[in-house]
Each structure stands twice: as structure tokens, then as C-alpha cells.
Design an enzyme around this catalytic site. Structure first.
Site, PDB file in Angstrom:
ATOM      1  CB  ALA A 267      -0.903   0.014   1.228  1.00 47.89           C
ATOM      2  CD  GLU A 303       0.783   2.066   3.767  1.00 45.34           C
ATOM      3  OE1 GLU A 303       1.367   3.157   3.599  1.00 45.34           O
ATOM      4  OE2 GLU A 303       1.382   0.962   3.670  1.00 45.34           O
ATOM      5  CG  HIS A 306       3.705   6.023   6.397  1.00 43.83           C
ATOM      6  ND1 HIS A 306       4.991   6.234   6.849  1.00 43.83           N
ATOM      7  CD2 HIS A 306       3.746   4.860   5.691  1.00 43.83           C
ATOM      8  CE1 HIS A 306       5.766   5.228   6.445  1.00 43.83           C
ATOM      9  NE2 HIS A 306       5.043   4.375   5.753  1.00 43.83           N
ATOM     10  CD  GLU A 325       8.206   3.195   4.758  1.00 45.16           C
ATOM     11  OE1 GLU A 325       7.481   2.578   5.562  1.00 45.16           O
ATOM     12  OE2 GLU A 325       7.748   3.884   3.818  1.00 45.16           O
TER      13      GLU A 325
END
Ligand code: B3K
Ligand code: ZN
Length: 879
Positions: A267, A303, A306, A325
Site C-alpha cells: 500500500a 499507512e 505515516h 519506514e
């Protein structure tokens, strides 16, 4: 295609850009065979730069249609078009550069830039895909405010999405319409996204901690819209968790997820518009396994997280990739631990790290968490950047403790909001907030390789003193021959003869963390009446290999008594590994191996233990995977690994078949499917039992498996039944064919479920022959343009120890030819597929030559992509 000899890019050469792009206005005119992209870029000179250097923009596969500055078209002398760049002369600044270019999304098979997936336009820009859309300063330290207008056929593309909020829409004539999006947050181009298609929508609402209502939308093709509930629940849980644990609130009014079938990875965290591989969104009890449910929850969380760790605070350059990450994987893994079983999540994460990241870290592509150089950044989305990076953040968390770590993250987000920063900035925020010195700790970012701890001990009976000596070393990695000692937090406990925890300090703790800093450290514990047994590296407190001369009895003792559930599990793995190793030696010497009865009875005790958490029990009963065994061997013989593991498994099954059967029966009660921790644990344990039973050549167990396949109401049990039948010792081809045909007839057309069907066959030591894989590639359900399908079939085949690794080299040759073919279409996928060959030096001699030959045949080709070029060259390098 790129240069035959691409150059490496170095971190030490980093320079800030000459120009900033303050505002980016984009207009996309989408057509069936092309798209016109118009960009208006408000550009300003970087104050630190003298003079007016040329503006150098990146651009790949773009057809320039027009270019002007502040409304004045440029003459040919004002700009130069190079292969991947556009150089524009600058006479005054600030200025607005207007560019129109044409692209061909339909011909874009790289799945990077703007492309089509099942007739839907979508984008993937990280890391350097935006330059395939328009000319740009396509680097993460250039952050801009974007507006995006999309114009497309109304009937084919009723849904037009981009980042931020939709602010206007209208008709464009001739059956076309337009929508305008504005994203108020500045962002680098890698976070840009666009989607246009005929999509359905599932909608929900989340009220943030400050009381703002956020509209949540998940878009999929119509036939999948009923499979989004779990993803939506996971999104809401993620939003709440980030508020509770990190104090982070969502910032836009809208959060969108779009599921697409053709996607190179899991993703992408585009601002406000996450684009997902459909395999990481869609679930239903009948079509998704438990691990799929858990992956969806984890990836949705990842995600979403993030938005702060990556988007609000982003990376200065791609060498800093782990800044976002590693930190975000740490965040998602803590989220999953909080939502499910913490102990099991840790075991699963560490299993993966030790199997795959350790392998990477000891191979030709080994690199530091913050690499010094790369040829192709797409090759650096690795287990080292992600999982080892997460372990590094986890160690900072354990050195600081919960409260100081939270102070550190608050400071990091506050200090760097809206900036593009470095790993150094992260560590400094942690230091500044906590007052702890992380100087030596920083070596985790710059030194590659897995450190090794060699632990020995001594007991002075007269003095009642127990001494632990811990030596650290780190093997050389490419370009780094000598390493400095790391700062390694090692959490330990001691067990007395009864298995009870020993008190280790004046505060009465029975567990301490040793901060190893020198190449040799000694610790003394006093007041002991007998030599204790050490429980070392509890919870896997650092990503290292630890050696201690545990005897079989010691390991069985730890399995039974350790208070640390991770180390109890680890003891089972060490025990099994030692046994499998000795069977491999015996088989290699053409001897008949005997399996240590102590191991078999230890497994019996785990089976009988009523106090164990069911999920941990399943993990304890599972033998190390073939890949994990291979990683731990000096020299790999895939065939022996497969046979040895199977023999140990069968010996355990034979002795305990009644217990496995009884447990399987007890856990086989019919109840509605729930993807919740206790139920998942029961299914895992039940299917572990089934896996053992079918190693015995017994029709009864085969029938058990096929009944489970036929009667279960959920994909987890049904697939486990199928796998058991396919791989059973009692091989019944007719039954296998019937079940595979039934599965196909039931799930044909469901791309994600069909991936399982391909994998089960390609994984099988009996079924997964090269000839069968080749025939499956011709199957109407196979789609070579879908990375999921290629991974499910070819990727699974390359992990098949028996069928891929034939000493005639047929499997390797097949892979090489495929990599060459894929390299022209999708270099990222090709470079990933090639991985199994890169470790050729670790295999026994008769495998090495054909593996090397396959790599060499790829390297010989002109016009390789930078992706494949880098992997092949580094793998064949003698350094
Ligand atoms: N950031 C993306 C990865 C992009 C990979 C590009 N080759 C997904 C993630 O880690 O969240
Ligand atoms: Zn990520």
C-alpha cells in the site's frame, strides 16, 4: 531502459536543491490512449544559492508539448531536453513555470507513475515515480502545496480523486466532467496521488480527540464493496490508537483508501488518499484467512500512521527512508500487539526478521539502516530499512522507557512538523527529550550486518557468584570490513534449579537490561547458592544472533519454566534446530537418523500444557520453517533441509498422534467466524495439529483434512484443509485434483483467493514441479501483469526447496528467463523475483554453479533496468 552501467548515488554528496517549488497546480486531462498533464509551478531560488543556476527537472517517458515562464513561451534556446531531465535557463526569480506534457498511462506497465489497473487510472509515485507524470524536482526535500484538477469521461470515470479536499466540480462537455482537489499541507511529490474510475464507496465517520468529524471512505470496484468492513474498522482503531498512544490527530476532513489489483507492494500512504493493493483491504470470512485479516489491520494502521511519521514529518533524501519506514513499522507492530496477542505478534515479527532480514544482512545486498549509497532506490525498500529499522526504534524505546520515548516523539513531531529531515534529527529529538546519550547507539544506523553475541558463564560456588561474559562481534558486509562495537540492550533473567526467577539486584527485580557497549563485558550476580540457568535476550531485545552453549536439558527447562514467553518459544526453536541439523548431517552421510526422544517428549509436554496461551502453543509446536533453517546453515542443501525437517515433524506426529487428534477434535467445534485473537489462536492450533497428522501415511488423517476442507465455513480452515491434503504423506492425486477443481470452481474470478490456489500448488514439494508451474502460467486465471499473481505463483515456486532447487539448474534458468522478460515491463517486480538467486554462494557446490550461471545470463544482457542491474552486479561481485 536505463544506462548499461548506471552510477551509484552517495549520501555524502547530498546537496539541498537550488530551487523550491512553493505551489504546484496540476490539470490532468485523461483519455483512453493518453493523458495530458499541465503543471504550473511557483518556483523560488533557495536563499543559500548564489547566482541563477539552470533549473534541472527530472522527467521520464514524457512528451513535452509546451513550456512557458510567467505566461511567455520559451524558445528552443531557453531549455534543453535531456534523456531524463529538462534544463531550463533562469533569468529572474521567483517565477511560474508552465509545462504541458503528454503521457501514455495505458502503456505504463511499470506500475510507477500514472497507470491503469483494471481500467482504473491510479498512481504510485514513491520513490521516484512522479517524474513519469510531469517534469519536477522529484525529491522529498522539495515540499509544495498541490491543487489537482482531473478531467475525464463521466461514464467511465465517475469517481475522480486526488489528495486533500474536493473543492469544486463541474461539467466539461462531451460527456466529460471535472473535479478539483486542494491539499492544504505541503508535501513532496512522492505523496501525490490520483485515481479515476468506476468505483463504489463505503463510508464512515471518525470523531477526533478535539471533536472534529472526519469522513472516512473506502473505494473499490462494485463487486468487492461488501469486503471493506474490516479495513474500515481497522482504520478507526488506528486513528484512535494514534491519538491515545502518540497524541496524534488526523488533520484533513477526509481520509480515503482505494483498493487496486495491480500494485507493486502492499500500500501507499499518499496524503489523504492511500492507495492499497486490494489484497491488503478486502476481507470476508469465506475469502480471507486469519493472517489476511491481520495483515489488513496492520497495513491499514501502517499507512495511516505515516500521516505523521512520513507525511507531516518527511525524509530529507532517500537515504533516510528508514526514518519514516522503521518508525512506522515499529508503530504498526505495537498497534497490532495492542489489538491482538502481544506475545504472538513478537514471535511472528522476530521469526520474519531472523529468517529474511538476517539473510539479507549477511548477503551481497547487505546495507545499513541508513545506507551510504545506492544505484536504484526502489531496491532499498528492504527488510533492513523496514524491520531492522523498526528494531532500532524499538531499542530506543526500551532504552528510554515508555514516558521518555513519548516525550521524544512529541518533540520530534513538534520540532520538525512540515519539514524534511534525517535519522539524525530523530535520534537527537529522542536524546534531547530524555537526556540519554545515544552517541554510540547511532552506529545501528550506519553499520550493516547482524551483530553476534557469544555468551559464556561461570559459577564460583564458594563465593556464590555467577558471572556472565558477553562478547560482541559483527561480520564484515560489502564495503564495511571492520565494525565498531554497538550499544546493545540485552534483557535477561536467571532461573534457579526449581525454575524460579532469581532476584538480580537490590531493587528486587528478577529481570535486568544489560547495556552492552564494549566488545567484551562481564556481569557478576551475587548471593546465589547454585549455578542458575540464564534466560538471555528476552523479548528479543536487540536484533542480534546470540550463542550460548545450552544443552538439550537446559532448553527443555527454559521451555517449561521461563517467565518470558518469547524465550520459551525461542527455546523450542533452538531445540528443534539442533535436532534438524543433526538429521541433516546424518542424511548427508547416508545414515539413518534417529530423532532425540527428549525433543519428542518436550513437544508432548507443550501439547499437554493447559496453561499455555493457545496461539503461543501453536507457535511453540511449529518447527522452524525451511527458510529459517536455511538461514542458519553454513552451507545450504535444500533437499536435505526439506527431508530432515519432514522427518523430525513425522517423528513428533507419530508419537503424539492421539494427542494431536484429540486437540484437533476439541478445537473443531463449529462456530461463527470471528477474526479475534482467541478464535484465531484456536484455528492456528487446530491447523498445526492437522499439519502434523497428515505427515503420517494414514487414510484417516487425509479424510480428516478433506472433511475440514469441505465443511469449514471460513477460508482459514478451508485453505488449511486443502494444504494438508495437497502435502499429505498419503498422496491421493485424485482427491487433490477434486479439491483443487472445487476451489477453482468456487473462487474463480476472485483474484485474491485465486492467488492462494496458485501458491498452494507452487509451494508443494510434490505438485509444484517446473512443468506444472509453466502450465499454471497459461491458466486463464493467471495474469502476468498482476504482481500479486506473479508473486503467488513464481514467488512461491522460488521458495519451493525441492522443486526450484534442482541441480540441473532448470528452476534457475526458468527464473532468469522470466526476470529478463519482466525487466522490460516491470523492473521493480523483476528485481524482487531475482532475490532467491542472490544467495548462491551460500549453497552447496552443486547448486552454486547453475545459480551463478543463471545470474550471469541476466547480467550479460544490454539495457537492463537499474533495478535488476544493481541486484545482479552486487550478487556476482567478488567483494
Ligand atoms: N511507502 C510505501 C512504499 C513505497 C515503495 C515504492 N517502491 C509503502 C509503505 O511503506 O507504507
Ligand atoms: Zn511505510
Amino acid at each position: 531502459m536505463k544506462d548499461a552501467q548506471p552510477n551509484a548515488i552517495f549520501l555524502k554528496d547530498y546537496q539541498a536543491p537550488n530551487y523550491w517549488i512553493e505551489k504546484t497546480d496540476l490539470v490532468f486531462d485523461l483519455h483512453e490512449d493518453h493523458a495530458m498533464v499541465s503543471a504550473s509551478l511557483s518556483i523560488r531560488l533557495n536563499d543559500d544559492v548564489e547566482g541563477l543556476p539552470d533549473l534541472v527537472l527530472s522527467g521520464i517517458d514524457l512528451e513535452l508539448k509546451s513550456i512557458s515562464i510567467d505566461g511567455h513561451p520559451l524558445s528552443d534556446a531557453d531549455y534543453t531536453e535531456l534523456r531524463d531531465q529538462l534544463c531550463v535557463k533562469v533569468e529572474r526569480q521567483p517565477f511560474c513555470l508552465e509545462i504541458t506534457n503528454r503521457i501514455k498511462p495505458r502503456e505504463n506497465t511499470s506500475l510507477e507513475g500514472l497507470y491503469l489497473s483494471n481500467g482504473m487510472f491510479c498512481t504510485q509515485c514513491e520513490a521516484e515515480g512522479f517524474r513519469k507524470i510531469t517534469y519536477y524536482l522529484d525529491r522529498p526535500d522539495v515540499m509544495s502545496v498541490f491543487t489537482t484538477t482531473i478531467i475525464a469521461d463521466k461514464h467511465r470515470y465517475p469517481i475522480l480523486l486526488s489528495n486533500g479536499n474536493d473543492v469544486a466540480r463541474g461539467e466539461a462537455g462531451q460527456g466529460r466532467h471535472w473535479v478539483k482537489w486542494e491539499d492544504p499541507f505541503k508535501k513532496p511529490s512522492y505523496l501525490f496521488a490520483l485515481v479515476a474510475g468506476d468505483l463504489q464507496l463505503k463510508e464512515d465517520l471518525f470523531t477526533t480527540m478535539s471533536g472534529r468529524d472526519i469522513s472516512l471512505r473506502i473505494y473499490t470496484e462494485a463487486y468487492n464493496i461488501d469486503k471493506c468492513d474490516h479495513a474500515m474498522r481497522s482504520l478507526k482503531k488506528s486513528m484512535k490508537w494514534d491519538e491515545d498512544v502518540y497524541g496524534r490527530e488526523y488533520d484533513l476532513d477526509l481520509f480515503m483508501i482505494v483498493a487496486v489489483d495491480h500494485f507493486n507492494m502492499g500500500a501507499m500512504e499518499n496524503k489523504g488518499l492511500n492507495i492499497f493493493n486490494s489484497s491488503c483491504v478486502l476481507t470476508s470470512p469465506k475469502t480471507a484467512t486469519d493472517s489476511c485479516y491481520q495483515r489488513v489491520e496492520g497495513v491499514v494502521g501502517h499507512e495511516y500512521f505515516h500521516n505523521w511519521s512520513g507525511n507531516r514529518v518527511t525524509c530529507r533524501d532517500w537515504f533516510q527512508l528508514s526514518l519514516k519506514e522503521g518508525f512506522t513499522v515499529f508503530r504498526d507492530s505495537e498497534f497490532s500487539a495492542d489489538m491482538n496477542s502481544r506475545g504472538v505478534k513478537r514471535i511472528q515479527d522476530v521469526s520474519m526478521l531472523r529468517t529474511a532480514q538476517f539473510d539479507e544482512d549477511s548477503g551481497p545486498m547487505a546495507h545499513a539502516v541508513r545506507p551510504e549509497s545506492f544505484i536504484e532506490i526502489a531496491n532499498f525498500y528492504t527488510l533492513t530499512i523496514y524491520e531492522k529499522g523498526a528494531e532500532v526504534v524499538r531499542m530506543i524505546h526500551s532504552i528510554l522507557g515508555d514516558d521518555l520515548f513519548r516525550k521524544g516523539s512529541d518533540l520530534y513531531f513538534e520540532r520538525h512538523d512540515g519539514q524534511a529531515v534525517t535519522c539524525e534529527d530523530f535520534v537527537r529529538a529522542m536524546e534531547d527529550a530524555s537526556g540519554k546519550d545515544l552517541t554510540q547507539f547511532r552506529l545501528w544506523y550506519s553499520q550493516a550486518g547482524t551483530p553476534v553475541l557469544d555468551v559464556s558463564d561461570a559459577f564460583d560456588e564458594a563465593a556464590g557468584e555467577y558471572t556472565l561474559t558477553i562478547k560482541q562481534s559483527c561480520p564484515p558486509t560489502p564495503g564495511q570490513h571492520v565494525k565498531k562495537p554497538f550499544h546493545i540492550p540485552v534483557r535477561i533473567g536467571l532461573l534457579d534449579n526449581e525454575g524460579l526467577p532469581v532476584t538480580l539486584n537490590a531493587q528486587g527485580s528478577d529481570e535486568v537490561t544489560l547495556d552492552i557497549r564494549r566488545s567484551e563485558e562481564t556481569y557478576t550476580f551475587t548471593g546465589l547458592s547454585a549455578k542458575p540457568l540464564p534466560s538471555l535476550l528476552r523479548g528479543f531485545s536487540a536484533p542480534v544472533r546470540l550463542n550460548y552453549p545450552y544443552s538439550t536439558t537446559d532448553l527443555i527447562f527454559l521451555m517449561q519454566h521461563d517467565t518470558d514467553s518469547f524465550n520459551r518459544w525461542d527455546a523450542t526453536q533452538r531445540l528443534a534446530m539442533a535436532e534438524i541439523n543433526s538429521v541433516i548431517e546424518a542424511l548427508g552421510n547416508h545414515q539413518h537418523p534417529t530423532i532425540n526422544p527428549a525433543l519428542i517428549s518436550a513437544w508432548g509436554e507443550v501439547l499437554a500444557d493447559q496453561s499455555l496461551d493457545q496461539a503461543v502453543k501453536a507457535e511453540m509446536l511449529n518447527l522452524p520453517s525451511e527458510a529459517s533453517i536455511a538461514e542458519q546453515r553454513q552451507s545450504i542443501n535444500p533437499d536435505l533441509i526439506h527431508r530432515a525437517r519432514k522427518q523430525v515433524k513425522r517423528a513428533i506426529a507419530k508419537t503424539h498422534q492421539m494427542a494431536f487428534l484429540a486437540l484437533w477434535k476439541k478445537l473443531s467445534v463449529k462456530k461463527p467466524y470471528k477474526p479475534e485473537a482467541t478464535d484465531i489462536a484456536e484455528r492456528a492450533l487446530k491447523n498445526t495439529c492437522l499439519g502434523y497428522l497428515v505427515t503420517l501415511d494414514n487414510l484417516q488423517y487425509l479424510e480428516l483434512a478433506s472433511d475440514q476442507y469441505r465443511q469449514s465455513g471460513n477460508m482459514t480452515d478451508q485453505l488449511a484443509g486443502l494444504v494438508a491434503v495437497v502435502n499429505a504423506e498419503r498422496h491421493e492425486q485424485a482427491l487433490i485434483d477434486t479439491l483443487l477443481d472445487d476451489f477453482l470452481a468456487t473462487y474463480r474470478g476472485d483474484a485474491n483467493v485465486m492467488d492462494q490456489w496458485f501458491s498452494v500448488q507452487a509451494n508443494s514439494p510434490t505438485l509444484g514441479t517446473l512443468a506444472h508451474v509453466l502450465s499454471l502460467m497459461e491458466h486463464e486465471q493467471f495474469d502476468a501483469s498482476s504482481p500479486n499473481k506473479v508473486r503467488a505463483l513464481v514467488g512461491a515456486f522460488t521458495r519451493n526447496m525441492v522443486q526450484f532447487h534442482k541441480t540441473d539448474g532448470s528452476g534457475y534458468q526458468f527464473l532468469a528467463e522470466l526476470v529478463i522478460e519482466f525487466d522490460r515491463k516491470n523492473p521493480q517486480l523483476a528485481a524482487r523475483l531475482i532475490q532467491p538467486l542472490t544467495r548462491w554462494k551460500k549453497y552447496e557446490e552443486n547448486y552454486q554453479a547453475p545459480m551463478k550461471k543463471a545470474l550471469t545470463s541476466i547480467k550479460a544482457l544490454p539495457d537492463l533496468s537499474t533495478d535488476v542491474f544493481e541486484v545482479v552486479t552486487k550478487s556476482l561481485s567478488t567483494h
